[in-house]
Design an enzyme around this catalytic site. Structure first.
Site, PDB file in Angstrom:
ATOM      1  N   SER A   1      -5.388   1.167  11.365  1.00 49.93           N
ATOM      2  CA  SER A   1      -4.753   2.370  10.807  1.00 49.93           C
ATOM      3  C   SER A   1      -5.589   2.884   9.645  1.00 49.93           C
ATOM      4  O   SER A   1      -5.805   4.085   9.481  1.00 49.93           O
ATOM      5  CB  SER A   1      -3.341   2.050  10.308  1.00 49.93           C
TER       6      SER A   1
ATOM      7  N   LYS B   1       0.845  -1.187   0.000  1.00 48.12           N
ATOM      8  CA  LYS B   1       0.000   0.000   0.000  1.00 48.12           C
ATOM      9  C   LYS B   1       0.894   1.256   0.000  1.00 48.12           C
ATOM     10  O   LYS B   1       1.997   1.224   0.516  1.00 48.12           O
ATOM     11  CB  LYS B   1      -0.884   0.003   1.244  1.00 48.12           C
TER      12      LYS B   1
HETATM   13  O1  PNS Z   1       0.596  -4.185   9.451  1.00 50.43           O
HETATM   14  P1  PNS Z   1       0.552  -5.008   8.205  1.00 50.43           P
HETATM   15  O2  PNS Z   1       0.548  -4.108   6.996  1.00 50.43           O
HETATM   16  O3  PNS Z   1      -0.577  -5.983   8.187  1.00 50.43           O
HETATM   17  O4  PNS Z   1       1.936  -5.837   8.172  1.00 50.43           O
HETATM   18  C1  PNS Z   1       2.177  -6.801   7.166  1.00 50.43           C
HETATM   19  C2  PNS Z   1       3.647  -7.277   7.196  1.00 50.43           C
HETATM   20  C3  PNS Z   1       4.571  -6.107   6.998  1.00 50.43           C
HETATM   21  C4  PNS Z   1       3.930  -7.916   8.533  1.00 50.43           C
HETATM   22  C5  PNS Z   1       3.804  -8.324   6.041  1.00 50.43           C
HETATM   23  O5  PNS Z   1       3.397  -7.746   4.848  1.00 50.43           O
HETATM   24  C6  PNS Z   1       5.224  -8.848   5.917  1.00 50.43           C
HETATM   25  O6  PNS Z   1       5.642  -9.662   6.701  1.00 50.43           O
HETATM   26  N1  PNS Z   1       5.974  -8.353   4.915  1.00 50.43           N
HETATM   27  C7  PNS Z   1       7.343  -8.761   4.693  1.00 50.43           C
HETATM   28  C8  PNS Z   1       7.489  -9.590   3.427  1.00 50.43           C
HETATM   29  C9  PNS Z   1       7.364 -11.058   3.701  1.00 50.43           C
HETATM   30  O7  PNS Z   1       8.047 -11.644   4.513  1.00 50.43           O
HETATM   31  N2  PNS Z   1       6.409 -11.673   3.000  1.00 50.43           N
HETATM   32  C10 PNS Z   1       6.104 -13.075   3.144  1.00 50.43           C
HETATM   33  C11 PNS Z   1       5.222 -13.276   4.364  1.00 50.43           C
HETATM   34  S1  PNS Z   1       3.931 -14.318   4.038  1.00 50.43           S
END
Ligand code: PNS
Length: 166
Positions: A129, A42
């Site tokens: 958020s 996003k």
């Molecule tokens: O607060 P959010 O936006 O729900 O957080 C999501 C987050 C940042 C924890 C998730 O998108 C993430 O872990 N991103 C890192 C990339 C990654 O490891 N992707 C594979 C996980 S399935």
């Protein structure tokens, strides 16, 4: 060995629900790394330095809490930090599917990193958020949902956006 957990997220911006999860995590782990994701899909309202500064201002100084950024795979970051767990907050049923998918994928990628789900206080079940930004954008009061420093910054940001010529 101190037991370290990672609390990852977009934190765009930090809400009272996030803060509640931070406090609950500190009762379970010796160290907590609040890890702000830089590769969020996003488009964030606050840039990385603003999100970090707000978290720092709200959390204050606590030697057991680190605030950091990460990009790339969360589980690789967690392993580099020597963390035994990833903490995620669960509000209601709606969060479950997304969280279950992520936790399962993360377990496939790194079986030793556990995902720990903590329930937010019921007063924050509906706080996200995304909704807080929408309420602020439409001129609603957000003081009950975010810490005062975040409310000030968010209202100021919305004022700037409204003042911008279309
Ligand atoms: O607060 P959010 O936006 O729900 O957080 C999501 C987050 C940042 C924890 C998730 O998108 C993430 O872990 N991103 C890192 C990339 C990654 O490891 N992707 C594979 C996980 S399935």
């Amino acid at each position: 060995m101190p037991r370290t957990a990672i609390y990852p997220g977009s934190f765009d911006p930090l809400t009272n629900g996030h803060l509640d999860i931070i406090h609950r995590s500190m009762g379970l782990f010796d160290r907590l790394v609040i890890a702000v994701a830089s590769n969020v899909r996003k488009h964030p309202l606050f840039d990385m330095s603003e999100r970090i500064a707000l978290i720092r201002e709200v959390v204050g100084h606590d030697a057991r809490i680190e605030i950091d950024t990460f990009d790339g795979l969360l589980v690789e970051y967690a392993q580099r930090k020597g963390a035994i767990a990833v903490v995620r907050g669960l509000r209601a049923v709606a969060d479950f599917e997304y969280e279950f998918e992520m936790a399962t994928m993360n377990r496939r990628l790194a079986p030793t990193v556990e995902t720990v789900f903590l329930m937010t206080h019921e007063s924050y079940f509906y706080v996200s958020s995304h909704l807080v930004k929408e309420v602020a954008m439409l001129g609603g009061a957000i003081d009950a949902f975010v810490p005062p420093a975040v409310a000030r910054r968010l209202n100021a940001r919305m004022g700037e956006l409204r003042a911008k010529p279309a």
